[in-house]
Write an enzyme that holds these catalytic residues in place. Structure first.
Site, PDB file in Angstrom:
ATOM      1  N   TYR A 214       0.824  -1.211   0.000  1.00 11.79           N
ATOM      2  CA  TYR A 214       0.000   0.000   0.000  1.00 11.79           C
ATOM      3  C   TYR A 214       0.864   1.269   0.000  1.00 11.79           C
ATOM      4  O   TYR A 214       0.351   2.352  -0.285  1.00 11.79           O
ATOM      5  CB  TYR A 214      -0.919   0.056   1.227  1.00 11.79           C
ATOM      6  CG  TYR A 214      -1.910  -1.052   1.380  1.00 11.79           C
ATOM      7  CD1 TYR A 214      -2.159  -1.973   0.371  1.00 11.79           C
ATOM      8  CD2 TYR A 214      -2.616  -1.192   2.574  1.00 11.79           C
ATOM      9  CE1 TYR A 214      -3.075  -2.996   0.540  1.00 11.79           C
ATOM     10  CE2 TYR A 214      -3.545  -2.205   2.750  1.00 11.79           C
ATOM     11  CZ  TYR A 214      -3.760  -3.111   1.738  1.00 11.79           C
ATOM     12  OH  TYR A 214      -4.672  -4.125   1.923  1.00 11.79           O
TER      13      TYR A 214
ATOM     14  N   HIS B  72       0.856 -11.791   2.469  1.00  8.55           N
ATOM     15  CA  HIS B  72      -0.172 -11.071   1.708  1.00  8.55           C
ATOM     16  C   HIS B  72      -0.854 -11.958   0.666  1.00  8.55           C
ATOM     17  O   HIS B  72      -2.079 -11.930   0.525  1.00  8.55           O
ATOM     18  CB  HIS B  72       0.435  -9.843   1.034  1.00  8.55           C
ATOM     19  CG  HIS B  72      -0.562  -8.787   0.699  1.00  8.55           C
ATOM     20  ND1 HIS B  72      -0.283  -7.450   0.766  1.00  8.55           N
ATOM     21  CD2 HIS B  72      -1.858  -8.859   0.304  1.00  8.55           C
ATOM     22  CE1 HIS B  72      -1.353  -6.745   0.429  1.00  8.55           C
ATOM     23  NE2 HIS B  72      -2.323  -7.585   0.134  1.00  8.55           N
TER      24      HIS B  72
END
Length: 265
Positions: free
Chosen positions: A43, A105
């Site tokens: 991010y 992730h």
């Protein structure tokens, strides 16, 4: 629960919350009662999340130990020898000595189940990470991770909303005693367009967004992390968990035939 990680029904998803505005949104979220912050290396906003957290702690809004801070190791840092340095970099960006929850992730890229998960376990042993989670896994991958990890699997994060329902993954979470963390609960705003969700919202005098969050929060074993930046939306998302839906409401939403996955592999 097999894990002692206690996640509130609604946390803050932060993808897209960056810079000074992102930091301010995190600070505001903590002001109004959020206690679970979710970020990720990919991010590129760990610093903003950390800045907002530090501001809230400094102002005595919240104690650091009362906030679950989660981040995720991206696929290009999942090789066993990359896990520790990438985690150290995340801690430095967030400005904390440890994160409460570190996720794989996606099981892609450098992910080597035995070696990667052993490296995550070592981070727990050394006090740099409180709990290990995984994200975007399927049932067979979850079973493998549970078998390989020394630490209990603390959470599984997956896309979950009225247009992309994952009952088999939720059942696995309940069976094995860890929370399923539902991301993108508002389907990128698409829940406003779904007739079944709008119908339920009208019955309750609520918004489609509130209904979507309540529908998830009502499900056993599920917590959710909607993103918001304004105080009004932050408060509304947090309050949505208290909306009482009845079995008919759940059946209506569970029966939606349209399917849209926002983040396919």
């Amino acid at each position: 629960m097999n894990t002692d990680l206690d996640l509130p029904p609604v946390g803050l998803g932060t993808m897209g919350l960056d810079g000074d505005e992102g930091a301010a949104a995190v600070r505001t979220a903590l002001d109004v009662g959020y206690r679970h912050l979710d970020t990720a290396q990919v991010y590129e906003n760990e610093s903003s999340v950390g800045t907002g957290l530090a501001a809230a702690v400094e102002a005595d809004v919240v104690a650091r130990e009362d906030v679950t801070v989660a981040t995720k190791t991206w696929i290009d840092r999942l090789a066993p020898d990359e896990v520790r340095p990438s985690t150290a970099a995340s801690l430095d960006r967030i400005g904390v000595d440890a994160v409460d929850l570190l996720y794989v992730h996606r099981p892609k890229g450098g992910y080597e189940p035995a070696g990667t998960l052993a490296a995550f376990d070592a981070l727990v042993d050394d006090g740099l990470v409180g709990h290990v989670g995984v994200s975007n896994f399927e049932r067979d991958e979850l079973a493998e991770a549970i078998d390989l990890l020394d630490a209990p699997l603390a959470a599984h994060q997956t896309e979950y909303h009225p247009l992309f329902r994952r009952p088999a993954l939720r059942e696995h979470a309940v069976e094995h005693g860890y929370p399923l963390v539902a991301y993108s609960p508002l389907a990128g705003g698409r829940v406003r367009e779904v007739e079944a969700v709008r119908t339920v919202a009208e019955r309750h005098g609520a918004t489609p967004e509130a209904v979507s969050i309540a529908w998830l929060a009502d499900k056993e074993g599920v917590v959710t992390i909607p993103k918001a930046s304004s105080e009004a939306h932050l408060r509304a998302n947090l309050a949505a968990a208290d909306l009482d839906l009845d079995p008919e409401d759940h059946e209506r939403i569970d029966g939606i035939e349209r399917e849209e996955e926002l983040f396919p592999e």
